[in-house]
Design an enzyme around this catalytic site. Structure first.
Site, PDB file in Angstrom:
ATOM      1  N   GLU A 176      44.412   3.237  59.160  1.00 34.53           N
ATOM      2  CA  GLU A 176      44.525   2.812  60.564  1.00 34.53           C
ATOM      3  C   GLU A 176      43.156   2.754  61.258  1.00 34.53           C
ATOM      4  O   GLU A 176      43.031   2.196  62.340  1.00 34.53           O
ATOM      5  CB  GLU A 176      45.496   3.735  61.334  1.00 34.53           C
ATOM      6  CG  GLU A 176      45.087   5.198  61.418  1.00 34.53           C
ATOM      7  CD  GLU A 176      45.527   6.024  60.201  1.00 34.53           C
ATOM      8  OE1 GLU A 176      45.393   5.536  59.064  1.00 34.53           O
ATOM      9  OE2 GLU A 176      45.959   7.167  60.400  1.00 34.53           O
ATOM     10  N   CYS A 281      33.166   8.001  47.659  1.00 38.19           N
ATOM     11  CA  CYS A 281      33.672   9.059  46.775  1.00 38.19           C
ATOM     12  C   CYS A 281      32.748   9.212  45.569  1.00 38.19           C
ATOM     13  O   CYS A 281      32.895  10.140  44.790  1.00 38.19           O
ATOM     14  CB  CYS A 281      35.081   8.738  46.327  1.00 38.19           C
ATOM     15  SG  CYS A 281      35.148   7.251  45.349  1.00 38.19           S
ATOM     16  N   GLU A 375      33.814  18.763  50.217  1.00 40.42           N
ATOM     17  CA  GLU A 375      33.338  17.388  50.392  1.00 40.42           C
ATOM     18  C   GLU A 375      32.826  17.224  51.823  1.00 40.42           C
ATOM     19  O   GLU A 375      33.567  17.445  52.772  1.00 40.42           O
ATOM     20  CB  GLU A 375      34.505  16.412  50.136  1.00 40.42           C
ATOM     21  CG  GLU A 375      34.098  14.975  50.288  1.00 40.42           C
ATOM     22  CD  GLU A 375      35.233  13.999  49.952  1.00 40.42           C
ATOM     23  OE1 GLU A 375      36.378  14.239  50.369  1.00 40.42           O
ATOM     24  OE2 GLU A 375      34.951  12.988  49.281  1.00 40.42           O
TER      25      GLU A 375
HETATM   26  P1  NAD Z   1      42.719  10.120  54.237  1.00 41.83           P
HETATM   27  O1  NAD Z   1      43.318  10.934  53.159  1.00 41.83           O
HETATM   28  O2  NAD Z   1      42.585  10.753  55.591  1.00 41.83           O
HETATM   29  O3  NAD Z   1      43.569   8.785  54.473  1.00 41.83           O
HETATM   30  C1  NAD Z   1      43.923   7.955  53.407  1.00 41.83           C
HETATM   31  C2  NAD Z   1      45.226   7.254  53.734  1.00 41.83           C
HETATM   32  O4  NAD Z   1      46.250   8.243  53.909  1.00 41.83           O
HETATM   33  C3  NAD Z   1      45.181   6.445  55.022  1.00 41.83           C
HETATM   34  O5  NAD Z   1      45.861   5.235  54.812  1.00 41.83           O
HETATM   35  C4  NAD Z   1      45.888   7.334  56.044  1.00 41.83           C
HETATM   36  O6  NAD Z   1      46.563   6.594  57.026  1.00 41.83           O
HETATM   37  C5  NAD Z   1      46.870   8.119  55.188  1.00 41.83           C
HETATM   38  N1  NAD Z   1      47.132   9.483  55.690  1.00 41.83           N
HETATM   39  C6  NAD Z   1      46.264  10.295  56.352  1.00 41.83           C
HETATM   40  N2  NAD Z   1      46.844  11.491  56.590  1.00 41.83           N
HETATM   41  C7  NAD Z   1      48.076  11.437  56.068  1.00 41.83           C
HETATM   42  C8  NAD Z   1      49.159  12.372  55.976  1.00 41.83           C
HETATM   43  N3  NAD Z   1      49.066  13.606  56.503  1.00 41.83           N
HETATM   44  N4  NAD Z   1      50.290  11.996  55.356  1.00 41.83           N
HETATM   45  C9  NAD Z   1      50.404  10.759  54.828  1.00 41.83           C
HETATM   46  N5  NAD Z   1      49.416   9.833  54.897  1.00 41.83           N
HETATM   47  C10 NAD Z   1      48.260  10.160  55.492  1.00 41.83           C
HETATM   48  O7  NAD Z   1      41.311   9.595  53.696  1.00 41.83           O
HETATM   49  P2  NAD Z   1      40.189   8.817  54.490  1.00 41.83           P
HETATM   50  O8  NAD Z   1      39.545   9.773  55.449  1.00 41.83           O
HETATM   51  O9  NAD Z   1      40.703   7.532  55.008  1.00 41.83           O
HETATM   52  O10 NAD Z   1      39.175   8.480  53.308  1.00 41.83           O
HETATM   53  C11 NAD Z   1      38.164   9.341  52.879  1.00 41.83           C
HETATM   54  C12 NAD Z   1      38.604  10.105  51.655  1.00 41.83           C
HETATM   55  O11 NAD Z   1      38.968   9.201  50.621  1.00 41.83           O
HETATM   56  C13 NAD Z   1      37.477  10.948  51.057  1.00 41.83           C
HETATM   57  O12 NAD Z   1      38.009  12.184  50.691  1.00 41.83           O
HETATM   58  C14 NAD Z   1      37.029  10.160  49.857  1.00 41.83           C
HETATM   59  O13 NAD Z   1      36.428  10.915  48.829  1.00 41.83           O
HETATM   60  C15 NAD Z   1      38.323   9.577  49.413  1.00 41.83           C
HETATM   61  N6  NAD Z   1      38.126   8.429  48.556  1.00 41.83           N
HETATM   62  C16 NAD Z   1      38.351   8.591  47.234  1.00 41.83           C
HETATM   63  C17 NAD Z   1      38.146   7.544  46.372  1.00 41.83           C
HETATM   64  C18 NAD Z   1      38.368   7.725  44.904  1.00 41.83           C
HETATM   65  O14 NAD Z   1      38.258   6.744  44.188  1.00 41.83           O
HETATM   66  N7  NAD Z   1      38.661   8.906  44.415  1.00 41.83           N
HETATM   67  C19 NAD Z   1      37.717   6.304  46.860  1.00 41.83           C
HETATM   68  C20 NAD Z   1      37.522   6.161  48.227  1.00 41.83           C
HETATM   69  C21 NAD Z   1      37.726   7.234  49.077  1.00 41.83           C
END
Ligand code: NAD
Length: 484
Positions: A176, A281, A375
């Site tokens: 979002e 990441c 992280e």
């Molecule tokens: P996030 O976990 O906050 O959000 C990811 C998705 O989950 C979003 O679409 C969000 O709307 C949804 N979400 C958030 N909280 C939720 C909940 N409580 N219940 C259900 N859905 C929920 O992650 P972010 O802040 O958007 O992204 C950063 C993170 O992503 C970092 O930890 C990064 O390392 C990781 N990441 C990992 C990779 C990989 O390949 N391992 C790649 C890119 C990013």
């Protein structure tokens, strides 16, 4: 607002949402540029119905015909590169060259998807006289992809071309915080000739994600985001007997040995910790300095000083992210670490409301400190000193995460020793960001990934399909045997 309130994309149409909305900010200057629907479970249901309706037609379209859509989509990504990368920059805050690189990776992944007719040609064998067995990849049905904020164009494209080329229909639930790129992707797929309903975008947050996990019409869920949410999604989706692949956070260690090439190491480490403002990441988060590497650290700080917020360093995603990152630095300093370069309280002239953190290098971080374990997700490098390679390895191996690890040395033997023992899914030798290029797959280990398979490359074929095994006999005179 520069963009009007966003809509969901369901059944090939943009559909207005009649409910809660959230403001979308441009992190470069803190301005509000749009608003995004925080969709409910009913919206997910509508998208599932649209996808389900189209699935029999799309999945029975020959794969070579499906590929023609993705050849066109690939070309549209290239044709619209300027606009797409500017949009990534606007909603995410990264630099324009980083935004272009992101769309270029989307193109590479799409090119891989276009090769799937060759890769998934299937196998056939005459297993006994007149009897043939064949095996082929069948699509799963309606699948979902849930994506994070840090790569608004690339991470959705990690999943879209492969999953759809393999005959699935998809619901994308983008972050979002960066929802606008997802709607442009939907428009380009439509322009490329993708039939309505094959690809749908439902915006939202927790409720939409939970509805995806729970909906009986969705057969597989891929997720990329933080480890905390990756675990929740994996547990919830698999408890509903869905296939799930959830990629989580990371804490990547770069092990630097005294014989490493100084210039190459310093520039690679500096670029790895600061690229995309450290919000990758695959970013270097901890440098494990082995023995006498003072000269490399000095050069690294010189390199990092050339990275200037607002110029060749973008913003972080939000005010909260800036506060979180700066708190990690403050806490490390309080715990006795030494700040060699301090990026706190950075203001970019003319963009005073943007969310900037300057490159930060912290020396003498101890493995037990919070900043060494968690992280940070900002342009911050912790240097952990140790006097031998095995200690360096055990620091790397004790991380909960296991996305990437790199070693910098000119010794092939030591590089191999470390590469073989590091506990991470993606290893680099003299590479700061060891992202595998297609067709090699992307995915970490430990708490950086839950579920079998990787999310891109050949490994993703296994995730997005199930195997159908068909045994055929046409001639009545074929001999019978134990399996007849
Ligand atoms: P996030 O976990 O906050 O959000 C990811 C998705 O989950 C979003 O679409 C969000 O709307 C949804 N979400 C958030 N909280 C939720 C909940 N409580 N219940 C259900 N859905 C929920 O992650 P972010 O802040 O958007 O992204 C950063 C993170 O992503 C970092 O930890 C990064 O390392 C990781 N990441 C990992 C990779 C990989 O390949 N391992 C790649 C890119 C990013």
């Amino acid at each position: 607002m520069k963009y009007s309130a966003l809509k969901n994309f369901i059944g090939g149409e943009f559909v207005s949402y009649d409910g809660e909305f959230l403001d979308v900010q441009c992190p470069l200057d803190g301005s509000t540029i749009s608003s995004v629907p925080i969709s409910n479970a009913e919206t997910i249901n509508q998208a599932v119905l649209a996808a389900k309706k189209t699935f029999p037609i799309w999945s029975s379209t020959p794969i070579k015909e499906r590929a023609t859509v993705f050849y066109r989509y690939r070309n549209l990504l290239e044709k619209n590169m300027t606009e797409l990368s500017e949009l990534v920059q606007e909603e995410n805050g990264k630099t324009i060259s980083e935004s272009i690189a992101e769309v270029e990776k989307s193109i590479e992944v799409t090119e891989f998807a276009c090769s799937l007719p060759q890769i998934t040609a299937g196998e056939v064998l005459e297993v006994s006289k007149g009897v043939e067995c064949r095996i082929e990849n069948s699509p799963l049905g309606v699948v979902a992809s849930i994506t994070p904020f840090n790569f608004p164009n690339m991470v959705p494209n990690w999943t879209i071309p492969n999953a759809l080329m393999l005959g699935n229909c998809m619901i994308l639930k983008p972050s979002e915080l960066v929802p606008i790129s997802a709607n442009r992707i939907a428009e380009l797929l439509k322009e490329a000739g993708l039939p309505d309903g094959v690809f749908n975008v439902v915006h939202g947050g927790k409720e939409a994600v939970e509805a995806i996990c729970d909906h009986p019409g969705i057969h597989a869920v891929s997720f990329v985001g933080s480890t905390k949410v990756a675990k929740l999604v994996y547990a919830r989706a698999t408890s509903k007997f869905k296939r799930a692949l959830t990629l989580g956070g990371a804490k990547n260690h770069l092990i630097v040995l005294p014989d490493a090439n100084v210039g190459m190491t310093a520039s690679n480490v500096a670029a790895s910790m600061s690229g995309c403002a450290g919000q990758r990441c695959m970013a270097a988060s901890a440098m494990v300095a082995v023995g006498e590497v003072e000269h490399i650290i000095q050069e690294l700080v010189n390199e990092a000083k050339k990275i200037i917020p607002g110029k060749n360093l973008g913003s972080v995603i939000s005010e909260q992210a800036k506060d979180r990152i700066e708190n990690y630095i403050t806490e490390a300093e309080r715990d006795g670490a030494k700040i060699l370069l301090d990026g706190r309280n950075y203001k970019v002239q003319g963009k005073e409301n943007g969310f900037y953190v300057g490159p930060t290098v912290i020396d003498y971080v101890k493995p037990e400190m919070k900043i060494a374990k968690e992280e940070v997700f900002g342009p911050v490098l912790s240097i952990i000193r140790t006097d031998n390679v095995d200690n360096a390895l055990s620091i790397q191996q004790s991380s909960f995460y296991g996305n990437a690890a790199s070693v910098f040395t000119q010794s092939g033997g030591l590089a191999k020793y470390i590469a073989e023992r590091a506990s991470a899914g993606m290893i680099g030798v003299n590479i700061g960001v060891p992202v595998p290029r297609e067709p090699f797959s992307f995915g970490g280990w430990n708490e950086s990934k839950f579920g079998a398979c990787d999310i891109t490359g050949k490994s993703s074929i296994e995730f997005w399909t199930k195997l159908k095994k068909t045994t055929v006999k046409w001639n009545p005179e074929a001999k019978t045997n134990w399996m007849s």
